[in-house]
Design a protein around this motif. Structure first.
Motif, PDB file in Angstrom:
ATOM      1  N   VAL A   1      53.652  20.619  49.964  1.00 21.18           N
ATOM      2  CA  VAL A   1      52.532  21.439  50.422  1.00 21.18           C
ATOM      3  C   VAL A   1      51.333  20.527  50.667  1.00 21.18           C
ATOM      4  O   VAL A   1      50.918  19.793  49.770  1.00 21.18           O
ATOM      5  CB  VAL A   1      52.159  22.517  49.367  1.00 21.18           C
ATOM      6  N   GLU A   2      50.807  20.575  51.889  1.00 20.08           N
ATOM      7  CA  GLU A   2      49.595  19.806  52.178  1.00 20.08           C
ATOM      8  C   GLU A   2      48.391  20.559  51.642  1.00 20.08           C
ATOM      9  O   GLU A   2      48.128  21.689  52.035  1.00 20.08           O
ATOM     10  CB  GLU A   2      49.442  19.587  53.684  1.00 20.08           C
ATOM     11  N   ILE A   3      47.670  19.922  50.724  1.00 21.53           N
ATOM     12  CA  ILE A   3      46.506  20.554  50.107  1.00 21.53           C
ATOM     13  C   ILE A   3      45.216  20.105  50.788  1.00 21.53           C
ATOM     14  O   ILE A   3      44.346  20.916  51.093  1.00 21.53           O
ATOM     15  CB  ILE A   3      46.447  20.240  48.590  1.00 21.53           C
ATOM     16  N   LYS A   4      45.109  18.806  51.034  1.00 19.18           N
ATOM     17  CA  LYS A   4      43.860  18.285  51.615  1.00 19.18           C
ATOM     18  C   LYS A   4      44.135  16.956  52.293  1.00 19.18           C
ATOM     19  O   LYS A   4      44.994  16.197  51.855  1.00 19.18           O
ATOM     20  CB  LYS A   4      42.823  18.103  50.498  1.00 19.18           C
ATOM     21  N   GLU A   5      43.397  16.684  53.367  1.00 17.86           N
ATOM     22  CA  GLU A   5      43.493  15.393  54.049  1.00 17.86           C
ATOM     23  C   GLU A   5      42.099  14.927  54.435  1.00 17.86           C
ATOM     24  O   GLU A   5      41.292  15.707  54.938  1.00 17.86           O
ATOM     25  CB  GLU A   5      44.366  15.508  55.304  1.00 17.86           C
ATOM     26  N   LYS A   6      41.831  13.633  54.182  1.00 19.08           N
ATOM     27  CA  LYS A   6      40.585  13.008  54.655  1.00 19.08           C
ATOM     28  C   LYS A   6      40.972  11.712  55.341  1.00 19.08           C
ATOM     29  O   LYS A   6      41.548  10.826  54.717  1.00 19.08           O
ATOM     30  CB  LYS A   6      39.637  12.733  53.483  1.00 19.08           C
ATOM     31  N   ASP A   7      40.634  11.621  56.619  1.00 15.02           N
ATOM     32  CA  ASP A   7      41.012  10.449  57.398  1.00 15.02           C
ATOM     33  C   ASP A   7      39.800   9.539  57.581  1.00 15.02           C
ATOM     34  O   ASP A   7      38.967   9.745  58.456  1.00 15.02           O
ATOM     35  CB  ASP A   7      41.565  10.876  58.761  1.00 15.02           C
ATOM     36  N   TYR A   8      39.721   8.524  56.707  1.00 18.31           N
ATOM     37  CA  TYR A   8      38.645   7.547  56.808  1.00 18.31           C
ATOM     38  C   TYR A   8      39.040   6.364  57.689  1.00 18.31           C
ATOM     39  O   TYR A   8      38.317   5.379  57.741  1.00 18.31           O
ATOM     40  CB  TYR A   8      38.260   7.026  55.418  1.00 18.31           C
ATOM     41  N   ILE A   9      40.185   6.480  58.360  1.00 19.73           N
ATOM     42  CA  ILE A   9      40.545   5.462  59.352  1.00 19.73           C
ATOM     43  C   ILE A   9      39.899   5.833  60.682  1.00 19.73           C
ATOM     44  O   ILE A   9      39.226   5.024  61.312  1.00 19.73           O
ATOM     45  CB  ILE A   9      42.082   5.323  59.495  1.00 19.73           C
ATOM     46  N   LEU A  10      40.074   7.088  61.085  1.00 20.03           N
ATOM     47  CA  LEU A  10      39.417   7.567  62.310  1.00 20.03           C
ATOM     48  C   LEU A  10      37.905   7.671  62.117  1.00 20.03           C
ATOM     49  O   LEU A  10      37.144   7.420  63.048  1.00 20.03           O
ATOM     50  CB  LEU A  10      39.975   8.940  62.715  1.00 20.03           C
ATOM     51  N   SER A  11      37.478   8.046  60.914  1.00 20.93           N
ATOM     52  CA  SER A  11      36.049   8.185  60.612  1.00 20.93           C
ATOM     53  C   SER A  11      35.727   7.415  59.335  1.00 20.93           C
ATOM     54  O   SER A  11      35.663   8.004  58.248  1.00 20.93           O
ATOM     55  CB  SER A  11      35.692   9.666  60.423  1.00 20.93           C
ATOM     56  N   PRO A  12      35.525   6.085  59.451  1.00 16.92           N
ATOM     57  CA  PRO A  12      35.241   5.280  58.256  1.00 16.92           C
ATOM     58  C   PRO A  12      33.951   5.724  57.571  1.00 16.92           C
ATOM     59  O   PRO A  12      33.051   6.281  58.197  1.00 16.92           O
ATOM     60  CB  PRO A  12      35.088   3.855  58.805  1.00 16.92           C
ATOM     61  N   LYS A  13      33.870   5.466  56.261  1.00 20.14           N
ATOM     62  CA  LYS A  13      32.632   5.723  55.528  1.00 20.14           C
ATOM     63  C   LYS A  13      31.558   4.762  56.028  1.00 20.14           C
ATOM     64  O   LYS A  13      31.876   3.708  56.584  1.00 20.14           O
ATOM     65  CB  LYS A  13      32.863   5.532  54.028  1.00 20.14           C
ATOM     66  N   PRO A  14      30.273   5.092  55.842  1.00 16.50           N
ATOM     67  CA  PRO A  14      29.187   4.227  56.339  1.00 16.50           C
ATOM     68  C   PRO A  14      29.269   2.778  55.841  1.00 16.50           C
ATOM     69  O   PRO A  14      28.853   1.857  56.534  1.00 16.50           O
ATOM     70  CB  PRO A  14      27.917   4.911  55.814  1.00 16.50           C
TER      71      PRO A  14
ATOM     72  N   HIS B   1      43.426   9.630  52.967  1.00 13.92           N
ATOM     73  CA  HIS B   1      43.711  10.282  51.693  1.00 13.92           C
ATOM     74  C   HIS B   1      44.425  11.601  51.963  1.00 13.92           C
ATOM     75  O   HIS B   1      43.943  12.420  52.742  1.00 13.92           O
ATOM     76  CB  HIS B   1      42.425  10.568  50.926  1.00 13.92           C
ATOM     77  N   LEU B   2      45.555  11.789  51.309  1.00 14.55           N
ATOM     78  CA  LEU B   2      46.347  13.003  51.486  1.00 14.55           C
ATOM     79  C   LEU B   2      46.706  13.535  50.105  1.00 14.55           C
ATOM     80  O   LEU B   2      47.252  12.802  49.282  1.00 14.55           O
ATOM     81  CB  LEU B   2      47.617  12.667  52.277  1.00 14.55           C
ATOM     82  N   VAL B   3      46.343  14.795  49.839  1.00 13.27           N
ATOM     83  CA  VAL B   3      46.752  15.422  48.587  1.00 13.27           C
ATOM     84  C   VAL B   3      47.911  16.353  48.894  1.00 13.27           C
ATOM     85  O   VAL B   3      47.801  17.239  49.741  1.00 13.27           O
ATOM     86  CB  VAL B   3      45.589  16.207  47.930  1.00 13.27           C
ATOM     87  N   LEU B   4      49.026  16.109  48.214  1.00 14.36           N
ATOM     88  CA  LEU B   4      50.242  16.894  48.437  1.00 14.36           C
ATOM     89  C   LEU B   4      50.620  17.640  47.165  1.00 14.36           C
ATOM     90  O   LEU B   4      50.523  17.092  46.062  1.00 14.36           O
ATOM     91  CB  LEU B   4      51.407  15.983  48.835  1.00 14.36           C
ATOM     92  N   GLY B   5      51.063  18.883  47.326  1.00 14.21           N
ATOM     93  CA  GLY B   5      51.636  19.633  46.215  1.00 14.21           C
ATOM     94  C   GLY B   5      53.107  19.284  46.114  1.00 14.21           C
ATOM     95  O   GLY B   5      53.860  19.442  47.081  1.00 14.21           O
ATOM     96  N   ILE B   6      53.518  18.795  44.946  1.00 16.92           N
ATOM     97  CA  ILE B   6      54.890  18.342  44.739  1.00 16.92           C
ATOM     98  C   ILE B   6      55.592  19.333  43.818  1.00 16.92           C
ATOM     99  O   ILE B   6      55.086  19.644  42.727  1.00 16.92           O
ATOM    100  CB  ILE B   6      54.916  16.937  44.089  1.00 16.92           C
ATOM    101  N   PRO B   7      56.775  19.833  44.209  1.00 17.36           N
ATOM    102  CA  PRO B   7      57.479  20.780  43.345  1.00 17.36           C
ATOM    103  C   PRO B   7      58.069  20.082  42.116  1.00 17.36           C
ATOM    104  O   PRO B   7      58.749  19.072  42.238  1.00 17.36           O
ATOM    105  CB  PRO B   7      58.589  21.333  44.251  1.00 17.36           C
ATOM    106  N   VAL B   8      57.756  20.616  40.957  1.00 15.65           N
ATOM    107  CA  VAL B   8      58.316  20.101  39.697  1.00 15.65           C
ATOM    108  C   VAL B   8      59.128  21.234  39.070  1.00 15.65           C
ATOM    109  O   VAL B   8      58.599  22.321  38.809  1.00 15.65           O
ATOM    110  CB  VAL B   8      57.198  19.629  38.741  1.00 15.65           C
ATOM    111  N   TYR B   9      60.407  20.972  38.841  1.00 14.20           N
ATOM    112  CA  TYR B   9      61.322  21.969  38.294  1.00 14.20           C
ATOM    113  C   TYR B   9      61.497  21.752  36.799  1.00 14.20           C
ATOM    114  O   TYR B   9      61.773  20.638  36.360  1.00 14.20           O
ATOM    115  CB  TYR B   9      62.681  21.882  38.989  1.00 14.20           C
ATOM    116  N   CYS B  10      61.328  22.831  36.023  1.00 15.32           N
ATOM    117  CA  CYS B  10      61.553  22.790  34.577  1.00 15.32           C
ATOM    118  C   CYS B  10      62.440  23.974  34.198  1.00 15.32           C
ATOM    119  O   CYS B  10      62.010  25.118  34.296  1.00 15.32           O
ATOM    120  CB  CYS B  10      60.237  22.887  33.820  1.00 15.32           C
ATOM    121  N   LEU B  11      63.655  23.698  33.803  1.00 15.37           N
ATOM    122  CA  LEU B  11      64.624  24.733  33.442  1.00 15.37           C
ATOM    123  C   LEU B  11      64.692  25.803  34.533  1.00 15.37           C
ATOM    124  O   LEU B  11      65.202  25.553  35.609  1.00 15.37           O
ATOM    125  CB  LEU B  11      64.281  25.323  32.070  1.00 15.37           C
TER     126      LEU B  11
END
Length: 198
Positions: A104-117, A124-134
């Protein structure tokens, strides 16, 4: 937050980090298989946020350092840094990860196309990763920073020289590091052009 609470908190994040780390390694040796070239990844680094870092960040955000706040407010408890050879490699990796239906894509920030000052470049990509427990499954966020080798070199040096030491001539140093970022980007583009001509 007690030490015991901290260790209980990070267990599923560690599982999520391992799952994604394995996924990245598989993609690295399979992505360019048909082209008979080496994978896009130079190396992978990963970490789990330490207890004090979690507590400090929650306080900076205006929250108490409870387990519930850590889970609800922080998306970077687990982190992976993927160092690629070229910018195209980064976008190829990101596009493939986004197409994988169990992530699951949660958030993306592309500082390659738009570098910080200050010249910072990364994706930066935040992904939701499925974790299975029982008999249950839950998604846990993992923040992935994609950088080229040049971006990583710049970020490491900037962090060491400007951020950690808080120098007196910080403004001048920041301007210089911004210039260095542009120089490294030009060199990186030339290497990528040579690579594409092969």
């Amino acid at each position: 937050m007690t030490n015991e609470q901290y260790y209980d908190l990070i267990k599923p994040y560690e599982d999520a980090r391992r799952v994604l780390n394995t996924r990245l390694e598989v993609l690295n040796h399979s992505l360019y298989k048909e082209k008979n070239v080496s994978g896009p990844i130079h190396n992978i680094q990963s970490r789990l946020k330490e207890k004090r870092s979690i507590e400090d960040k929650l306080r900076r955000l205006g929250f108490t350092d409870s387990i519930a706040n850590a889970r609800n407010e922080l998306q970077d408890i687990a982190g992976i840094r993927v160092i690629c050879y070229f910018v195209n490699d980064i976008y190829n990796m990101v596009n493939i990860l986004k197409r994988q239906t169990d992530l699951v894509e949660i958030k993306e920030k592309d500082y390659i196309l738009s570098p910080k000052p200050n010249g910072y470049r990364s994706l930066h990509l935040v992904l939701g990763i499925p974790v299975y427990c029982l008999d249950t499954m839950e998604y846990f966020p993992v923040e992935v920073q994609f950088r080229t080798m040049a971006m990583d070199f710049w970020a490491s040096m900037e962090h060491r020289v400007c951020y950690k030491k808080q120098p007196e001539n910080k403004d001048r140093l920041e301007a210089e590091f911004c210039r260095y970022a542009h120089i490294l980007e030009e060199i990186e583009n030339e290497f990528e052009t040579h690579n594409e001509r092969k």
